[in-house]
Scaffold this motif. Structure first.
Motif, PDB file in Angstrom:
ATOM      1  N   ARG A 130      22.706  48.282  49.975  1.00 43.39           N
ATOM      2  CA  ARG A 130      22.891  48.457  48.445  1.00 43.39           C
ATOM      3  C   ARG A 130      25.119  48.965  48.310  1.00 43.39           C
ATOM      4  N   ILE A 131      25.470  48.326  47.113  1.00 39.57           N
ATOM      5  CA  ILE A 131      26.424  48.134  46.604  1.00 39.57           C
ATOM      6  C   ILE A 131      26.693  49.276  45.069  1.00 39.57           C
ATOM      7  N   GLY A 132      26.886  50.186  45.030  1.00 39.44           N
ATOM      8  CA  GLY A 132      27.266  50.970  44.064  1.00 39.44           C
ATOM      9  C   GLY A 132      28.072  50.960  42.645  1.00 39.44           C
ATOM     10  N   PHE A 133      27.585  50.978  41.554  1.00 35.06           N
ATOM     11  CA  PHE A 133      28.790  50.817  40.683  1.00 35.06           C
ATOM     12  C   PHE A 133      29.793  51.430  41.065  1.00 35.06           C
ATOM     13  N   SER A 134      29.768  52.026  40.884  1.00 36.21           N
ATOM     14  CA  SER A 134      31.431  52.818  41.912  1.00 36.21           C
ATOM     15  C   SER A 134      32.193  51.680  42.681  1.00 36.21           C
ATOM     16  N   TYR A 135      31.930  51.019  43.060  1.00 30.94           N
ATOM     17  CA  TYR A 135      32.375  49.874  43.660  1.00 30.94           C
ATOM     18  C   TYR A 135      32.971  48.697  43.289  1.00 30.94           C
ATOM     19  N   TRP A 136      33.114  48.743  42.229  1.00 29.19           N
ATOM     20  CA  TRP A 136      32.954  47.817  41.172  1.00 29.19           C
ATOM     21  C   TRP A 136      34.110  47.895  40.011  1.00 29.19           C
ATOM     22  N   ILE A 137      33.567  49.288  40.150  1.00 31.23           N
ATOM     23  CA  ILE A 137      35.103  50.013  38.927  1.00 31.23           C
ATOM     24  C   ILE A 137      36.811  50.171  39.221  1.00 31.23           C
ATOM     25  N   MET A 138      36.936  50.073  40.959  1.00 31.85           N
ATOM     26  CA  MET A 138      38.256  49.616  41.380  1.00 31.85           C
ATOM     27  C   MET A 138      38.963  48.196  41.116  1.00 31.85           C
ATOM     28  N   PRO A 139      37.957  47.617  41.889  1.00 34.31           N
ATOM     29  CA  PRO A 139      38.593  46.173  41.722  1.00 34.31           C
ATOM     30  C   PRO A 139      38.861  45.846  40.452  1.00 34.31           C
ATOM     31  N   SER A 140      37.890  46.260  39.775  1.00 34.67           N
ATOM     32  CA  SER A 140      38.280  45.601  37.757  1.00 34.67           C
ATOM     33  C   SER A 140      39.510  46.555  36.871  1.00 34.67           C
ATOM     34  N   VAL A 141      39.709  47.230  37.823  1.00 36.38           N
ATOM     35  CA  VAL A 141      40.996  48.453  37.060  1.00 36.38           C
ATOM     36  C   VAL A 141      42.729  47.306  38.138  1.00 36.38           C
ATOM     37  N   ILE A 142      42.145  47.185  39.050  1.00 36.00           N
ATOM     38  CA  ILE A 142      43.517  46.176  39.529  1.00 36.00           C
ATOM     39  C   ILE A 142      43.608  45.050  38.305  1.00 36.00           C
ATOM     40  N   LEU A 143      42.491  44.210  39.184  1.00 39.56           N
ATOM     41  CA  LEU A 143      42.475  43.109  38.161  1.00 39.56           C
ATOM     42  C   LEU A 143      42.713  43.358  36.562  1.00 39.56           C
ATOM     43  N   LEU A 144      42.900  43.775  36.099  1.00 38.43           N
ATOM     44  CA  LEU A 144      42.820  44.539  34.841  1.00 38.43           C
ATOM     45  C   LEU A 144      44.508  44.286  34.415  1.00 38.43           C
ATOM     46  N   THR A 145      44.790  45.420  35.368  1.00 36.58           N
ATOM     47  CA  THR A 145      46.254  45.564  36.066  1.00 36.58           C
ATOM     48  C   THR A 145      47.537  44.856  36.265  1.00 36.58           C
ATOM     49  N   GLY A 146      46.714  43.603  37.213  1.00 36.39           N
ATOM     50  CA  GLY A 146      47.596  42.513  37.183  1.00 36.39           C
ATOM     51  C   GLY A 146      47.202  41.717  36.259  1.00 36.39           C
ATOM     52  N   LEU A 147      46.620  40.941  35.350  1.00 36.67           N
ATOM     53  CA  LEU A 147      46.543  40.790  34.242  1.00 36.67           C
ATOM     54  C   LEU A 147      47.502  40.704  33.326  1.00 36.67           C
ATOM     55  N   TYR A 148      47.399  42.282  33.187  1.00 38.64           N
ATOM     56  CA  TYR A 148      48.260  43.229  31.972  1.00 38.64           C
ATOM     57  C   TYR A 148      50.060  42.967  32.365  1.00 38.64           C
ATOM     58  N   VAL A 149      50.175  42.927  33.591  1.00 40.50           N
ATOM     59  CA  VAL A 149      51.787  42.396  33.828  1.00 40.50           C
ATOM     60  C   VAL A 149      52.261  41.390  33.822  1.00 40.50           C
ATOM     61  N   MET A 150      51.190  40.664  33.946  1.00 40.72           N
ATOM     62  CA  MET A 150      52.087  38.749  34.267  1.00 40.72           C
ATOM     63  C   MET A 150      51.583  38.509  32.338  1.00 40.72           C
ATOM     64  N   VAL A 151      50.305  38.883  31.557  1.00 41.38           N
ATOM     65  CA  VAL A 151      50.853  38.998  29.621  1.00 41.38           C
ATOM     66  C   VAL A 151      52.154  39.284  29.165  1.00 41.38           C
ATOM     67  N   LYS A 152      51.764  40.730  29.621  1.00 41.51           N
ATOM     68  CA  LYS A 152      52.941  41.691  29.295  1.00 41.51           C
ATOM     69  C   LYS A 152      54.047  42.214  29.942  1.00 41.51           C
ATOM     70  N   PRO A 153      54.780  41.821  30.428  1.00 43.09           N
ATOM     71  CA  PRO A 153      55.508  42.440  31.145  1.00 43.09           C
ATOM     72  C   PRO A 153      55.824  43.983  30.708  1.00 43.09           C
ATOM     73  N   MET A 154      56.475  44.847  31.851  1.00 40.20           N
ATOM     74  CA  MET A 154      56.416  46.150  31.290  1.00 40.20           C
ATOM     75  C   MET A 154      58.078  45.994  31.385  1.00 40.20           C
ATOM     76  N   ALA A 155      58.114  47.114  30.989  1.00 42.76           N
ATOM     77  CA  ALA A 155      59.918  47.719  30.534  1.00 42.76           C
ATOM     78  C   ALA A 155      59.731  49.209  30.068  1.00 42.76           C
ATOM     79  N   PRO A 156      60.684  49.852  31.457  1.00 42.68           N
ATOM     80  CA  PRO A 156      62.254  48.878  32.345  1.00 42.68           C
ATOM     81  C   PRO A 156      61.375  48.973  33.348  1.00 42.68           C
ATOM     82  N   LEU A 157      61.849  47.298  34.496  1.00 40.25           N
ATOM     83  CA  LEU A 157      61.617  47.334  35.504  1.00 40.25           C
ATOM     84  C   LEU A 157      61.015  48.281  36.417  1.00 40.25           C
TER      85      LEU A 157
END
Length: 205
Positions: A130-157
């Motif tokens: 069994r794969i609990g719900f909590s195991y899916w949270i962290m990859p989702s956070v990582i994915l969303l962070t990566g997408l955000y950085v690619m679409v909307k670069p942050m400043a300062p670097l």
């Protein structure tokens, strides 16, 4: 154990890279860029070599469950993160100055690939436990962070690199936890089904 060891090594490399980015968020440091490139390169090469070794030996055994479904002996998952890490590491190690300004985007892309790889591992791991719900949270956070950085670069670097450092560190920790869980679940599944123990870990990671 080869792919388990590869996953652990990949996780350790990610943790080291995350610590470097957190400690030295200023992405103009050439030495840090080279060090990150070498770690990515080593991690990627080991993942790719492990994949091809496992693929070559995959026909040596096949295990079926009571319903006749193949649960072991199938083709291992292609290491998309390993290939991306190899290319990234080679670029950063050989041409650090030219790619320092793009490092934020590159690490963001690697985080996206890493999150996708973790989702694939979770899906494959469900066959053994069994794969609990909590195991899916962290990859989702990582994915969303990566997408955000690619679409909307942050400043300062420096701030962006600090955030990416924490995400890379998180990715490494999650990768390590998942690899150990999947290995334990598969071992227990094989024991409960009176199947021989395997020396490799192809199907989950």
């Amino acid at each position: 154990m080869r792919i388990l060891q590869s996953a652990v090594f990949r996780a350790v490399c990610a943790i080291v890279i995350g610590v470097l980015l957190i400690k030295f968020p200023d992405n103009t440091v050439k030495g840090i860029t080279i060090a990150i490139g070498v770690l990515f390169l080593l991690s990627g090469i080991i993942s790719c070599v492990t994949y091809y070794m496992s693929k070559r030996n995959v026909s040596e055994y096949k295990i079926y469950d009571n319903d006749g479904n193949l649960v072991a002996g199938e083709q291992p998952t292609f290491p998309i993160v390993g290939l991306g890490s190899t290319i990234l590491g080679l670029i950063l190690a050989l041409s650090p100055t030219a790619f320092v300004s793009a490092l934020m985007y590159i690490i963001g892309a690697i985080l996206i690939l890493g999150a996708i790889n973790q989702f694939m591992s979770l899906i494959n791991g469900r066959r053994y436990g069994r794969i609990g719900f909590s195991y899916w949270i962290m990859p989702s956070v990582i994915l969303l962070t990566g997408l955000y950085v690619m679409v909307k670069p942050m400043a300062p670097l420096a701030t962006a690199m600090l955030i990416l450092g924490w995400c890379t560190l998180l990715y490494g920790i999650v990768e390590l936890i998942n690899a150990l869980k999947f290995y334990r679940d598969k071992k227990q599944w094989l024991q409960s089904h009176d199947q021989p123990q395997l020396d490799t870990f192809e199907e989950v990671n």
